[in-house]
Design an enzyme around this catalytic site. Structure first.
Site, short mmCIF file in Angstrom:
data_model
loop_
_atom_site.label_atom_id
_atom_site.label_comp_id
_atom_site.label_asym_id
_atom_site.label_seq_id
_atom_site.Cartn_x
_atom_site.Cartn_y
_atom_site.Cartn_z
N ASP A 1 0.79 -1.24 0.00
CA ASP A 1 0.00 0.00 0.00
C ASP A 1 0.82 1.29 0.00
OD1 ASP A 1 -1.90 -1.98 0.32
OD2 ASP A 1 -2.27 -1.52 2.42
N LYS B 1 -6.88 -4.41 -2.69
CA LYS B 1 -7.44 -5.11 -1.54
C LYS B 1 -8.25 -4.17 -0.65
CE LYS B 1 -3.29 -4.60 1.36
NZ LYS B 1 -3.89 -3.95 2.51
N CYS C 1 -1.45 -2.43 8.25
CA CYS C 1 -1.37 -3.37 7.12
C CYS C 1 -0.06 -4.15 7.10
CB CYS C 1 -1.58 -2.64 5.80
SG CYS C 1 -3.25 -1.95 5.65
#
Length: 187
Positions: free
Chosen positions: A17, A82, A116
């Site tokens: 990310d 995602k 994450c």
């Protein structure tokens, strides 16, 4: 398997990310350093033949991977959009790792270290992988949260390292025929 030793033939790298819009709310210097180190890590992985996988959290709202990183990622690299925090939950990531029987170690870095990156590390550790977290290529909105994420991952069994250490460990030594290319990246 000794979790501290990493070799290119049994390693993969997941970039989690590292998106421009999400980066805009991170500490600017830390985000800049993380982007630079992620791009270096991708270039080194490309030279050493290490598979690279990238993820994007909710790209509709958070945009694409930072341009400097994106330009280094090979067009055939696995990638996943995602909504779950753990990158390992994305089928594309799971398939990329399980599709190569020899992957034992996964390098990870990204945003945010305490969300994450942490949840990905925990899932990878549970799945039996050795996990090396590139601390200088990972960021959170605050330094305190970033450090707490690293502490949690270390307690869970991940190795907290940095880009230069990991890349030179993967290179092995100056006798590696690829050493000159690697050392040029790391300067």
């Amino acid at each position: 398997m000794n979790r501290y030793f990493i070799k290119p033939e049994s390693t993969a790298y997941i970039i989690i990310d590292m998106q421009e819009k999400l980066g805009a709310v991170m500490p600017p210097e830390t985000f800049f350093e993380a982007v630079q180190n992620t791009a270096r890590a991708v270039r080194a992985c490309n030279i050493l033949g290490i598979p690279v996988v990238e993820t994007r959290q909710y790209p509709k709202g958070l945009g694409d991977t930072a341009a400097e990183i994106k330009k280094e990622i090979k067009s055939d690299a696995a990638g996943a959009d995602k909504l779950r925090f753990s990158a390992y939950c994305a089928p594309e990531v799971n398939n990329a790792l399980s599709g190569k029987a020899n992957i034992a170690t996964v390098l990870i870095s990204g945003m945010e270290a305490h969300i994450c990156v942490l949840q990905t590390a925990l899932d990878l550790l549970t799945a039996g992988f050795a996990v090396h977290v590139l601390s200088d290529a990972s960021v959170s909105r605050t330094e305190n949260r970033r450090q707490q994420g690293f502490d949690f991952m270390r307690q869970a069994g991940a190795v907290i390292t940095n880009t230069e250490t990991a890349i030179y460990q993967l290179t092995g030594g100056a006798d590696n025929p690829l050493f000159r290319q690697i050392s040029a990246i790391m300067r």
